[in-house]
Motif scaffolding. Structure first.
Motif, mmCIF file in Angstrom:
data_model
loop_
_atom_site.group_PDB
_atom_site.id
_atom_site.type_symbol
_atom_site.label_atom_id
_atom_site.label_comp_id
_atom_site.label_asym_id
_atom_site.label_seq_id
_atom_site.Cartn_x
_atom_site.Cartn_y
_atom_site.Cartn_z
ATOM 1 N N VAL A 544 -22.830 -5.314 4.277
ATOM 2 C CA VAL A 544 -24.245 -5.116 3.904
ATOM 3 C C VAL A 544 -24.754 -3.714 4.218
ATOM 4 C CG1 VAL A 544 -26.623 -5.943 4.160
ATOM 5 C CG2 VAL A 544 -24.725 -7.581 4.191
ATOM 6 N N TYR A 545 -24.478 -3.199 5.421
ATOM 7 C CA TYR A 545 -24.962 -1.889 5.838
ATOM 8 C C TYR A 545 -23.809 -0.878 5.871
ATOM 9 C CZ TYR A 545 -29.220 -4.308 7.221
ATOM 10 O OH TYR A 545 -30.380 -5.047 7.205
ATOM 11 N N PRO A 546 -23.739 0.041 4.912
ATOM 12 C CA PRO A 546 -22.674 1.050 4.938
ATOM 13 C C PRO A 546 -22.683 1.869 6.222
ATOM 14 C CG PRO A 546 -23.765 1.049 2.800
ATOM 15 C CD PRO A 546 -24.575 0.164 3.694
ATOM 16 N N TYR A 547 -23.902 2.140 6.723
ATOM 17 C CA TYR A 547 -24.010 2.912 7.968
ATOM 18 C C TYR A 547 -25.067 2.285 8.885
ATOM 19 C CZ TYR A 547 -21.385 6.673 5.686
ATOM 20 O OH TYR A 547 -20.415 7.410 5.039
ATOM 21 N N ILE A 548 -24.718 2.218 10.157
ATOM 22 C CA ILE A 548 -25.671 1.928 11.230
ATOM 23 C C ILE A 548 -25.551 3.074 12.214
ATOM 24 C CG2 ILE A 548 -26.227 0.390 13.161
ATOM 25 C CD1 ILE A 548 -25.012 -1.912 11.567
ATOM 26 N N PHE A 549 -26.680 3.611 12.667
ATOM 27 C CA PHE A 549 -26.581 4.774 13.554
ATOM 28 C C PHE A 549 -27.705 4.790 14.584
ATOM 29 C CE2 PHE A 549 -27.651 5.874 9.136
ATOM 30 C CZ PHE A 549 -29.021 6.063 9.226
ATOM 31 N N SER A 550 -27.478 5.572 15.612
ATOM 32 C CA SER A 550 -28.481 5.741 16.654
ATOM 33 C C SER A 550 -28.559 7.205 17.040
ATOM 34 C CB SER A 550 -28.136 4.902 17.888
ATOM 35 O OG SER A 550 -26.928 5.359 18.475
ATOM 36 N N VAL A 551 -29.717 7.589 17.524
ATOM 37 C CA VAL A 551 -29.948 8.953 18.003
ATOM 38 C C VAL A 551 -30.493 8.861 19.424
ATOM 39 C CG1 VAL A 551 -31.206 11.117 17.656
ATOM 40 C CG2 VAL A 551 -30.390 9.801 15.669
ATOM 41 N N GLU A 552 -29.866 9.620 20.318
ATOM 42 C CA GLU A 552 -30.327 9.648 21.714
ATOM 43 C C GLU A 552 -30.549 11.083 22.150
ATOM 44 O OE1 GLU A 552 -28.035 6.866 24.348
ATOM 45 O OE2 GLU A 552 -26.784 6.674 22.553
#
Length: 552
Positions: A544-552
């Motif tokens: 479903v989600y090609p990309y999952i990402f986070s920013v810290e």
């Protein structure tokens, strides 16, 4: 011809018809998701929850409306999935409380049960919002109360409940601007109306093929909670050797019987063994516990009433049969366990690598039920367990699991995304206390900004963003920020909106249909704009989600 008394058999038929009607229309309810993403699951969650309730009704006595209501409430409690499923379970918990002990219902009692359901559901929601399933249920119940004062016909009252519910459902667009912008009604409210349509059809005899519903239900609730440890210990190391299940008919009015307090009841039983599960209402307490002295459990239960069902199994004998040819391995109960929810083999491995004890499969497209979470907590084989839902729609089911097992043994960390779950896990310290770990994990999720990219399933406009079907959409902290036909352009633009001069690390999880080379190209483009950013790239394998990402 009207109906002036509602009996247990007819109420059971209404429940079956409501569940069957919802099952047929679950995909439609899913399609009403505000966001045009391919994981709208309100219909799926309500369907699975209602199915669990109807299944429990089908397995038990239909002689009175009280027994039917109690069965429905218990089935819904354990089968509730997602926020919509939990709210549905609370609506019918209140309904069942109002009719307990009754053989049949007249119109006023019938209408009052709907009102009681609404009151219970509102108490379960921290911040009720107008324009949701709660609004539809409340206004429909009001119409039922008015109708009950005008007529003694049950069919008429249900008709008024249904018709008012439909009117209010149509108005949810005016109550919630986001619904009006997208052009849909509230999905939870729609699911409730579909159930009520089934109720009315059963009352009027227009069920048309919905009478075989019980046979099409899913699996029965599995009570064999003890099997999860059989392969992980030696027979000689089983501390509590008897799987003991009792059902107590609570009778506080009988001389010598204790007044039932569920919290005290659970705490006392917890001293007698482990793997404790207590499900109770005002009439019955059902207990599952592993204990060395089952007689003590039986004697304790009798202090509150009669034992109406009991089962004792020797787990040492069972274990010897299961592991005859297996080498003995010792599995002691750990001080702490961590249960996390995710989808995708790569994400599962990532959680396990940073300390997750149990990774429960689930997410937007398939929310685990309360019972699934209870079993996962028990299989962690730990004295105290942290649960990371990693999705706001799993939070309420997790909360219910914690209530069933005891807040002193389970802490729900309110993670809403996979990146938040990873951040919480990374700050866990085995030597810290239960409370301190929980506080640190909750604090850690505040420092993470989460985003994801998926495809649009319809043309729409959300918060000023024009979206075309099959375009890629970039979502930041639950809000759609970008829509573009190009996956690469959408991902880069979404990350660019999340990164600023203070950002240090971007974690990029690429999905099942994306290659590592694709992900590295994304990282390169963003790094050209923000050269000081460090990228961590992992194969998540998520659908479903090609990309999952986070920013810290």
């Amino acid at each position: 011809m009207g109906m002036y008394q509602l009996n247990g058999e007819k109420l059971a038929a209404m429940i079956a018809a409501g569940a069957e009607n919802l099952a047929k229309n679950a995909d439609f309810v899913d399609s009403l998701n505000v966001f045009p993403v391919p994981d709208g699951d309100t219909g799926t969650n309500m369907n699975l929850s209602m199915t669990s309730g109807a299944q429990e009704v089908g397995r038990n006595s239909l002689t009175t409306v009280g027994t039917v209501g109690a069965s429905l409430a218990k089935g819904l409690l354990m089968g509730a999935r997602g926020n919509s499923g939990v709210i549905l379970s609370q609506l019918f918990r209140g309904f069942s409380k109002a009719i307990e002990g009754k053989t049949e219902l007249n119109t006023k009692e019938f209408a009052a049960a709907f009102t009681a359901g609404v009151e219970t559901a509102y108490k379960a929601v921290m911040k009720p919002v107008e324009g949701t399933i709660l609004t539809v249920a409340r206004e429909a119940a009001k119409a039922g109360a008015i109708a009950a004062n005008e007529s003694e016909d049950i069919e008429f009252v249900m008709q008024q409940i249904l018709e008012k519910g439909k009117i209010v459902l149509a108005k949810t667009q005016e109550m919630l601007p986001v619904l009006k912008e997208v052009g849909v009604v509230d999905s939870g409210g729609q699911g409730l109306i579909i159930i009520y349509e089934g109720f009315y059809a059963a009352l009027t005899g227009k069920e048309e093929g919905m009478t075989n519903y019980t046979a099409s239900m899913g699996e029965l609730i599995n009570a064999e909670h003890h099997r999860h440890v059989q392969d992980f210990m030696s027979t000689e190391d089983i501390v509590y050797g008897y799987c003991t299940e009792i059902m107590v008919q609570i009778n506080e009015n009988k001389t010598g019987q204790k007044k039932f307090n569920e919290e005290q009841f659970r705490d006392d039983l917890a001293e007698m063994g482990d793997s404790l599960l207590v499900v109770a209402d005002d009439e019955v307490a059902k207990v599952h516990v592993h204990t060395e002295y089952p007689g003590n459990v039986l004697n304790y239960g009798q202090q509150y009433g009669s034992l109406i069902k009991l089962k004792i199994e020797n787990m040492r004998e069972q274990h010897r049969e299961v592991v005859k040819d297996k080498p003995a391995e010792v599995s002691e109960k750990a001080p702490y366990g961590i249960v996390t929810v995710s989808v995708g083999d790569g994400i599962k491995r990532l959680f396990e690598s940073v300390g997750a004890t149990v990774v429960l499969s689930g997410g937007q497209t398939m929310n685990p039920s309360t019972e699934d979470i209870v079993k996962a907590i028990q299989s962690a084989n730990a004295e105290q367990v942290f649960v990371l839902p990693n999705n706001k729609n799993i939070q309420m089911a997790a909360d219910q699991a914690a209530l069933i097992l005891g807040d002193d043994k389970v802490k729900i960390i309110p993670t809403k995304t996979i990146p938040q779950g990873l951040a919480a896990l990374l700050v866990f310290q085995a030597e810290a206390s239960f409370e301190n770990n929980a506080n640190e994990m909750i604090a850690a999720i505040q420092d993470v900004s989460s985003g994801q990219v998926t495809t649009a399933v319809r043309d729409t406009t959300v918060e000023g963003v024009t979206i075309k079907k099959d375009d890629y959409i970039g979502i930041v902290e639950g809000d759609i920020k970008i829509s573009n036909p190009s996956l690469e352009a959408t991902t880069v633009a979404t990350l660019t909106k999340m990164v600023d001069d203070y950002s240090e690390i971007v974690t990029l999880l690429y999905g099942a249909d994306v290659t590592e080379a694709d992900a590295e190209k994304i990282a390169e483009e963003v790094s050209n704009q923000f050269p000081d950013i460090e990228f961590e790239i992992h194969s998540g394998g998520q659908p479903v989600y090609p990309y999952i990402f986070s920013v810290e």
